[in-house]
Design an enzyme around this catalytic site. Sequence first.
Site, PDB file in Angstrom:
ATOM      1  N   SER A   8      45.407  42.319  37.440  1.00  0.00           N
ATOM      2  CA  SER A   8      46.198  43.162  38.085  1.00  0.00           C
ATOM      3  C   SER A   8      47.061  42.447  38.887  1.00  0.00           C
ATOM      4  O   SER A   8      48.387  42.913  39.001  1.00  0.00           O
ATOM      5  CB  SER A   8      45.544  44.276  38.617  1.00  0.00           C
ATOM      6  OG  SER A   8      45.081  43.633  39.714  1.00  0.00           O
ATOM      7  N   HIS A 104      44.390  35.440  47.448  1.00  0.00           N
ATOM      8  CA  HIS A 104      42.991  35.484  48.027  1.00  0.00           C
ATOM      9  C   HIS A 104      42.593  36.928  48.681  1.00  0.00           C
ATOM     10  O   HIS A 104      43.399  37.140  49.787  1.00  0.00           O
ATOM     11  CB  HIS A 104      42.451  34.283  48.716  1.00  0.00           C
ATOM     12  CG  HIS A 104      40.884  34.443  49.264  1.00  0.00           C
ATOM     13  ND1 HIS A 104      40.058  33.940  48.305  1.00  0.00           N
ATOM     14  CD2 HIS A 104      40.155  34.812  50.344  1.00  0.00           C
ATOM     15  CE1 HIS A 104      38.610  34.304  48.722  1.00  0.00           C
ATOM     16  NE2 HIS A 104      38.736  34.713  49.954  1.00  0.00           N
ATOM     17  N   ASP A 140      40.201  27.948  48.403  1.00  0.00           N
ATOM     18  CA  ASP A 140      40.763  28.951  49.299  1.00  0.00           C
ATOM     19  C   ASP A 140      41.481  28.280  50.474  1.00  0.00           C
ATOM     20  O   ASP A 140      41.619  28.951  51.679  1.00  0.00           O
ATOM     21  CB  ASP A 140      40.048  29.991  49.410  1.00  0.00           C
ATOM     22  CG  ASP A 140      39.785  30.767  48.244  1.00  0.00           C
ATOM     23  OD1 ASP A 140      40.483  30.949  47.469  1.00  0.00           O
ATOM     24  OD2 ASP A 140      38.376  31.237  48.025  1.00  0.00           O
ATOM     25  N   GLU A 169      47.635  43.421  47.982  1.00  0.00           N
ATOM     26  CA  GLU A 169      47.832  41.947  47.122  1.00  0.00           C
ATOM     27  C   GLU A 169      49.081  42.249  46.404  1.00  0.00           C
ATOM     28  O   GLU A 169      49.790  41.464  46.154  1.00  0.00           O
ATOM     29  CB  GLU A 169      46.606  41.686  46.245  1.00  0.00           C
ATOM     30  CG  GLU A 169      45.332  41.351  47.219  1.00  0.00           C
ATOM     31  CD  GLU A 169      44.449  40.642  46.163  1.00  0.00           C
ATOM     32  OE1 GLU A 169      44.461  39.924  45.376  1.00  0.00           O
ATOM     33  OE2 GLU A 169      42.990  41.409  46.306  1.00  0.00           O
TER      34      GLU A 169
HETATM   35  C1  GAR Z   1      41.766  39.649  43.424  1.00  0.00           C
HETATM   36  O1  GAR Z   1      41.230  40.422  44.440  1.00  0.00           O
HETATM   37  C2  GAR Z   1      42.037  38.287  44.098  1.00  0.00           C
HETATM   38  O2  GAR Z   1      42.795  38.241  45.174  1.00  0.00           O
HETATM   39  C3  GAR Z   1      40.803  37.624  43.674  1.00  0.00           C
HETATM   40  O3  GAR Z   1      40.309  38.151  42.552  1.00  0.00           O
HETATM   41  C4  GAR Z   1      40.829  39.097  42.232  1.00  0.00           C
HETATM   42  C5  GAR Z   1      41.468  39.159  40.849  1.00  0.00           C
HETATM   43  O4  GAR Z   1      42.041  40.694  40.418  1.00  0.00           O
HETATM   44  N1  GAR Z   1      40.779  36.263  43.736  1.00  0.00           N
HETATM   45  C6  GAR Z   1      39.891  35.451  44.545  1.00  0.00           C
HETATM   46  O5  GAR Z   1      38.627  36.185  44.975  1.00  0.00           O
HETATM   47  C7  GAR Z   1      40.077  34.072  44.505  1.00  0.00           C
HETATM   48  N2  GAR Z   1      39.441  33.352  45.371  1.00  0.00           N
HETATM   49  P1  GAR Z   1      42.817  40.694  39.389  1.00  0.00           P
HETATM   50  O6  GAR Z   1      42.428  39.845  38.049  1.00  0.00           O
HETATM   51  O7  GAR Z   1      43.130  42.184  39.240  1.00  0.00           O
HETATM   52  O8  GAR Z   1      44.408  40.230  39.876  1.00  0.00           O
END
Ligand code: GAR
Length: 172
Positions: A8, A104, A140, A169
Site C-alpha cells: 500500500s 516505519h 530502522d 504513512e
Molecule cells: C507498513 O506499515 C510499513 O511502515 C511497515 O510495513 C507495512 C507495510 O505495508 N514497515 C516496517 O515495519 C519496516 N520495519 P504496505 O506493504 O502496505 O506498504
Amino acid sequence: ILLSGRGSNFEALADSIAAGRIPDARIALVISNREGAPGLERAAARKIPARVIPSKGLERDAYDRQVVAALQEARVDLVCLAGFMRLLSPYFVQQFHGRILNIHPSLLPSFPGLEAQRQALEYGVKFSGCTVHFVDENLDAGPIVAQAIVPIEPADTPDTLAARILAEEHRV
Ligand code: GAR
C-alpha cells in the site's frame, strides 16, 4: 521500490507521482523478496516493472548483491523501502549511501523492528505515528526526514492502530 507484502505504501507513492506531487519521479522497478507478495500484482496492474528476487535460503550479503545489481541495471537513483522486511547489509547501504529511504510505523527511535504497533500498545504510550528516514546499517535507523503523530485510543488493538497509522504513512 523494495517491498515484501501488501504494497500500500508503494501504491501511495505511485499515486502521488501520477498526481504530480513528486515532480520528475518515475518508479523504475519494484522488487519483492517474497513470491506472491500482493504488491507485485498492484505493480503489474499499473504496468510498472516488477520482479521477485527470493531471499529464502540466501545469506544476507549474497542476497543484497543480487538486489543491488538489479537496481543498478535499472539505473535507480533512489531506493524506497516500502514494507521491505529485511535489514540491509553494509554493502547495500554503501552502494546507495544517502539514497535509501524507509518508512516505519512508529515514532523512531521508539519501537524499531517487527510489530511496532503492538510494541507501542504494550508499552502504553499515548501517541505513536510513523517515520520516514534515510537508512544506515542499523535496523530502522538513520537521519529522520519526516514524522506524523497518531493518537492511541483506549480501545485500540494492533490492527486498529496499524490502520490509523497507515493512513498517515500514505500521506507522509
Ligand atoms: C507498513 O506499515 C510499513 O511502515 C511497515 O510495513 C507495512 C507495510 O505495508 N514497515 C516496517 O515495519 C519496516 N520495519 P504496505 O506493504 O502496505 O506498504
